[in-house]
Each structure stands twice: as C-alpha cells, then as structure tokens.
Scaffold this motif. Structure first.
Motif, PDB file in Angstrom:
ATOM      1  N   HIS A 114       0.875  -1.170   0.000  1.00  0.00           N
ATOM      2  CA  HIS A 114       0.000   0.000   0.000  1.00  0.00           C
ATOM      3  C   HIS A 114       0.916   1.226   0.000  1.00  0.00           C
ATOM      4  CE1 HIS A 114      -3.833   2.117   1.210  1.00  0.00           C
ATOM      5  NE2 HIS A 114      -2.933   3.012   1.602  1.00  0.00           N
TER       6      HIS A 114
ATOM      7  N   LEU B 119       2.910  -0.620   4.983  1.00  0.00           N
ATOM      8  CA  LEU B 119       1.474  -0.876   4.945  1.00  0.00           C
ATOM      9  C   LEU B 119       1.154  -1.787   3.769  1.00  0.00           C
ATOM     10  CD1 LEU B 119       0.104   2.736   5.587  1.00  0.00           C
ATOM     11  CD2 LEU B 119       0.490   0.912   7.257  1.00  0.00           C
TER      12      LEU B 119
ATOM     13  N   ASP C 198      -3.186   5.714   6.213  1.00  0.00           N
ATOM     14  CA  ASP C 198      -1.928   5.803   5.473  1.00  0.00           C
ATOM     15  C   ASP C 198      -1.350   7.212   5.435  1.00  0.00           C
ATOM     16  OD1 ASP C 198      -3.561   7.175   3.710  1.00  0.00           O
ATOM     17  OD2 ASP C 198      -3.432   5.683   2.098  1.00  0.00           O
TER      18      ASP C 198
ATOM     19  N   ASP D 150      -0.371  -3.256   9.203  1.00  0.00           N
ATOM     20  CA  ASP D 150       0.824  -2.448   9.455  1.00  0.00           C
ATOM     21  C   ASP D 150       1.927  -3.394   9.912  1.00  0.00           C
ATOM     22  OD1 ASP D 150       2.625  -0.416  10.093  1.00  0.00           O
ATOM     23  OD2 ASP D 150       1.838  -0.234  12.126  1.00  0.00           O
TER      24      ASP D 150
END
Length: 285
Positions: free
Chosen positions: A152, A174, A199, A208
């Motif tokens: 991410h 992430l 985020d 996380d």
C-alpha cells in the motif's frame, strides 16, 4: 577506497471456508485459531521469526524473502482444534531505487507482494535445511496458499552498520489484502479487508508491519552458500545472496458483527515483515 553499501529488503507475512467458533468470542479462520478477541473492533497481532532474505547492491534489483509465523496473538499453538498446522510466507520486492553510498539514505521498491501459506504440519527447521534457502522456497511455495498482500504505497527503510561487519536495521510498511479472488481463500481475504490503518494520505491499509533484521550468523541458514564461504560477514556478498534474517510484528483490525452470541463466524490474518538496510565495507588504508 570507495565505501560500498549493500542494501536489502526483508519481508518480511498461511485453508478452508468460514468456521463457526466454539465460543462466542473465539475466532477461527482457515484452520487458524485467533483466540478470544471479543466483539469490539477486532485487533489481531502476529509475530514472525526465521525471516530470511537476499541482499541487493544497486538500483533496479529485486529481493526475495521468506519466513514462518511463530505466534498468533501471543499463542505459539494457533492451529484450530489443537493440530500442528503452521503459517509461512514468501515475499518479493521489485525494482530497487534510490540506492546511494550516503549513510542514512533509504532505498525503495515500487512493488511488493507477500504470499501466505498454510501447512498441515510444520516444515523441517528452516535454518538447518541442507538445501538452504532455495530449498525452503520450494517447500513453502508448494503449500496451500492462504492469502496474498500487496504493498500500500512505496516500500522504504533504512539500516545501520555496527562495527566492521554487522548490519542491523528496521522498517515499517502498509499492505492490502488481495481481493481479486485469484489467490488464497476468498472468505479469508474478505475478512482481512479491514481498511483500519490510516496511510496519512486520506486512505486506509489492511495491515501495518514493523520489522528488524541483521546478518547475525545464528539467524541464517548454515547451508546457504554465502554463509558457508563467509561472504555474508566480510562485505563481499553480492546481489541475491541470503545474508539477512530477523523478526517482524504484524497488526491489523476490522469491525466485527456478531449475529448470535453462541455462533461467531469470523476470519483472521496470518504474516510477513519488511525491512531494508544497508551494509558498508571497511575502508582500506
């Protein structure tokens, strides 16, 4: 003599359909028991060990990592029904960028993928497999895929050289569960899609990860070539050598809807770690 930094990434993150729990607060998913976490916003926590990964020494390179999930929410025996199943993962990080010889600078990767696998019984000790890390990759990759995570945002990290030959570092990242339906178990992916980790840009990720790593000999497979010939410890190892290992913590969460007190049907997560470091050869005088 020009200083040379070596950097790398650790990935540092495995079936069945939904399972009704034996109590209102116990959570079971894909054969994994996540314990009694209650019916408030669900938080889950995973710890890994025997993380192993290759190093890089420039830009445009890729990293491979693998490992085992040792505890789920603090419990080392996490197989539902008291079995011996175990979660493992394989991670890949692609196209390194930002590699420099400046101490403290970070390297990044534009894509990262973590595949989690579930074994009905533990594999042989990953650190003592005579086939080394390549053999471990074959064994893990042949298991049942449980879930996949994709990065991410950008993957970055830093490391520190301690003394003449010891690298240590840490990182955080992430990740989002893959919802394409092509990987792992669909019901597992649906639950892991918690989107509970901010985020910092207005969006949310599913998990996380924080990790730490080093080239400590006791953390490495003693049959890997660069360990046997000692290049992992004298600054001569190169791209693709298995020279790093460590640990990682993974956390995530989602809101849980409990339809009936006696039957809680839920899913949970299992996996990975990511770390990036750098290594510096000593200066010849």
């Amino acid at each position: 003599m020009i200083n040379k930094f070596k950097k790398m990434a650790i990935a540092t993150l495995a079936g069945g359909a939904l399972v009704a729990s034996m109590s209102a607060n116990a959570i079971v998913v894909g054969g994994i028991d996540f314990g009694a976490l209650g019916d408030n916003p669900l938080n889950f926590h995973f710890e890994t060990a025997t993380l192993a990964q290759t190093l890089i020494d420039g830009n445009g390179q890729n990293v491979t990592a693998y490992g085992q999930i040792t505890t789920v929410n603090g419990e080392g025996s996490y197989c539902a029904g008291g079995g011996a199943c175990t979660l493992y993962y394989i991670a890949t990080f692609n196209n390194s960028a930002g590699f420099t010889e400046s101490a403290g600078s970070a390297v990044s990767f534009d894509t990262g993928m973590i595949d989690i696998y579930r074994a009905d019984a533990p594999l042989p000790n990953l650190l003592t497999n005579p086939a080394g890390s390549p053999g471990n990759l074959i064994d893990i990759g042949g298991l049942t895929e449980w879930a996949r995570f994709n990065n991410h945002g950008e993957i970055t990290g830093t490391g520190t050289l301690v003394g003449a030959s010891t690298l240590s570092g840490s990182t955080s990242g992430l990740y989002d569960v893959d919802l394409s339906g092509s990987f792992g178990i669909g019901s597992v992916a649906s639950f892991l899609n918690g989107s509970s980790i901010p985020d910092g840009s207005g969006g949310f990720a599913d998990i996380d990860i924080t990790a730490s790593f080093s080239n400590l000999r006791s953390r490495l497979n003693q049959f890997d070539a660069a360990v046997v010939d000692g290049s992992c410890f004298d600054g001569t190892a190169g791209e693709g050598d298995w020279c790093f290992g460590g640990t990682a913590d993974i956390s995530g969460g989602t809101f849980v809807d409990v339809p009936e007190p006696a039957t809680l049907v839920l899913l949970g997560l299992g996996l990975v770690g990511l770390g990036i470091g750098r290594r510096q050869r000593g200066i010849a005088t």
